[in-house]
Design an enzyme around this catalytic site. Structure first.
Site, short mmCIF file in Angstrom:
data_model
loop_
_atom_site.label_atom_id
_atom_site.label_comp_id
_atom_site.label_asym_id
_atom_site.label_seq_id
_atom_site.Cartn_x
_atom_site.Cartn_y
_atom_site.Cartn_z
N SER A 56 0.80 -1.23 0.00
CA SER A 56 0.00 0.00 0.00
C SER A 56 0.83 1.28 0.00
O SER A 56 0.27 2.36 -0.20
CB SER A 56 -0.96 0.01 1.19
OG SER A 56 -1.99 -0.93 0.99
N LYS A 59 0.32 3.24 -3.09
CA LYS A 59 -0.86 4.08 -3.28
C LYS A 59 -0.50 5.56 -3.30
O LYS A 59 -1.18 6.36 -3.97
CB LYS A 59 -1.88 3.81 -2.16
CG LYS A 59 -2.43 2.38 -2.17
CD LYS A 59 -3.27 2.10 -0.93
CE LYS A 59 -3.77 0.66 -0.91
NZ LYS A 59 -4.51 0.34 0.33
N TYR A 68 -4.23 -3.02 -10.08
CA TYR A 68 -4.04 -2.72 -8.66
C TYR A 68 -3.13 -3.75 -7.98
O TYR A 68 -2.21 -3.39 -7.23
CB TYR A 68 -5.40 -2.66 -7.98
CG TYR A 68 -5.35 -2.51 -6.48
CD1 TYR A 68 -4.97 -1.31 -5.89
CD2 TYR A 68 -5.69 -3.58 -5.64
CE1 TYR A 68 -4.94 -1.17 -4.50
CE2 TYR A 68 -5.66 -3.45 -4.27
CZ TYR A 68 -5.28 -2.25 -3.70
OH TYR A 68 -5.24 -2.11 -2.34
N TYR A 120 -4.34 3.79 8.10
CA TYR A 120 -5.65 3.19 8.26
C TYR A 120 -6.30 3.63 9.58
O TYR A 120 -6.24 4.82 9.92
CB TYR A 120 -5.56 1.67 8.16
CG TYR A 120 -4.77 1.20 6.96
CD1 TYR A 120 -5.14 1.59 5.67
CD2 TYR A 120 -3.64 0.40 7.10
CE1 TYR A 120 -4.41 1.18 4.56
CE2 TYR A 120 -2.92 -0.01 5.99
CZ TYR A 120 -3.31 0.38 4.73
OH TYR A 120 -2.59 -0.01 3.65
N VAL A 128 1.19 -3.55 3.99
CA VAL A 128 1.17 -4.82 4.72
C VAL A 128 2.39 -5.69 4.42
O VAL A 128 2.55 -6.75 5.03
CB VAL A 128 -0.13 -5.61 4.47
CG1 VAL A 128 -1.33 -4.83 4.99
CG2 VAL A 128 -0.29 -5.99 3.01
#
Length: 311
Positions: free
Chosen positions: A71, A74, A198, A246, A264
């Site tokens: 992530s 992103k 993705y 998060y 992660v």
């Protein structure tokens, strides 16, 4: 030490002490075992790299071991989308903390298919969908990879096909999110194309040395490649501070006080604007899905340097 003008030698000594302490503590957390390729990784690993404003790169630990940035990617995909279409993306994705797990579908249902922010999985899938629009997946992935390779000035950054395949075979929650987004008209490409892009984006692998160098464009460091506008760098930093970890984002901001984005795979990209770009990796995760020892290291580094977005 509480001085913006960090002595690289003192920082190097601190990082070595920090690495030794972490190895001695052995409090590694749990790897992301729901992705088979990541489940096989030894959690007892640690690396940290700091790119300073004077051009120095200081590292400790396994700083040349490539890991799946997951992530953290992103941030760079969003940078590409902001550069390509500006603020149009905010019609499809919000900018608020979620307070929920990164793969939760609950808020997506309550808010009728508009993800809360671009760093939770649903929001990142929409962001990837925006980058993919009107193009083949290879072109969108090439843009992300080219951006990263340019940012860190290293053309060896690549996608790990085994990790991408592992995610394709087991990413059922992301498949559910994509189909839910499609049902609300917030996915403009076929779900399988967006998800394939993705998953490959998340499977990009880098070392902490490479990731710290890439983060210079967000930190606004002298000598960084000029591929990101000042305004977009500010926007990325704001989102990293409020949404980058998060449902643990508030806790991370309280403990560290710097913008950061976790993955992660155990990576954290940490930004001290105009001072440094920091990359940390330790694959064991805490209950929020963020690197356990990486979070500890980020807090210790912020205390040692005095770097903070709050004065």
């Amino acid at each position: 030490m509480q001085d913006e003008r960090i002595d690289p030698a003192a920082l190097a000594a601190f990082l070595e002490r920090l690495s030794a302490e972490i190895l001695e503590r052995g409090d590694w957390g749990k790897v992301a075992d729901y992705i088979p390729e990541l489940a096989a990784i030894d959690p007892a690993q640690f690396a940290i790299s700091v790119a300073l404003a004077d051009g120095t790169l200081v590292s400790a630990g396994a700083d040349r071991v490539p890991f799946s940035i997951q992530s953290v990617s992103k941030v760079f995909t969003l940078a590409c989308v902001l550069g390509r279409q500006g603020g149009q993306i905010w019609q499809r994705v919000g900018r608020e903390p979620s307070g929920s797990r990164f793969d939760s579908i609950l808020l997506l249902e309550l808010e009728r298919g508009k993800p809360r922010n671009p760093f939770i999985n649903a929001g990142a899938i929409v962001t990837t969908d925006a980058l993919l629009e009107g193009r083949e997946p290879k072109a969108a992935l090439s843009e992300i990879l080219t951006f990263l390779q340019s940012a860190c000035e290293d053309v060896t950054v690549r996608i790990d096909p085994a990790v991408a395949r592992s995610e394709l075979e087991t990413g059922f929650r992301n498949i559910a999110l994509a189909n839910y987004l499609k049902s609300y008209g917030n996915l403009r490409n076929p779900p399988e194309l967006t998800l394939g892009t993705y998953f490959h984006q998340c499977a990009i692998e880098m070392t902490t040395r490479q990731l710290a160098q890439a983060g210079r464009v967000i930190a606004g460091l002298p000598g960084a490649p000029k591929i990101l506008s000042v305004m977009n760098a500010r926007r990325l930093n704001a989102l990293m501070m409020t949404c980058g970890h998060y449902d643990g984002s508030g806790d991370f901001a309280y403990r560290v006080g710097l913008p950061g984005k976790s993955g992660v795979g155990g990576g954290i990209l940490l930004i001290a604007p105009r001072r440094a770009s920091i990359a940390i990796w330790s694959p064991g995760l805490n209950g929020y899905g963020n690197s356990q020892m990486g979070t500890f290291a980020a807090e210790q580094l912020a205390r040692f340097t005095g770097w903070s977005s709050f004065g």
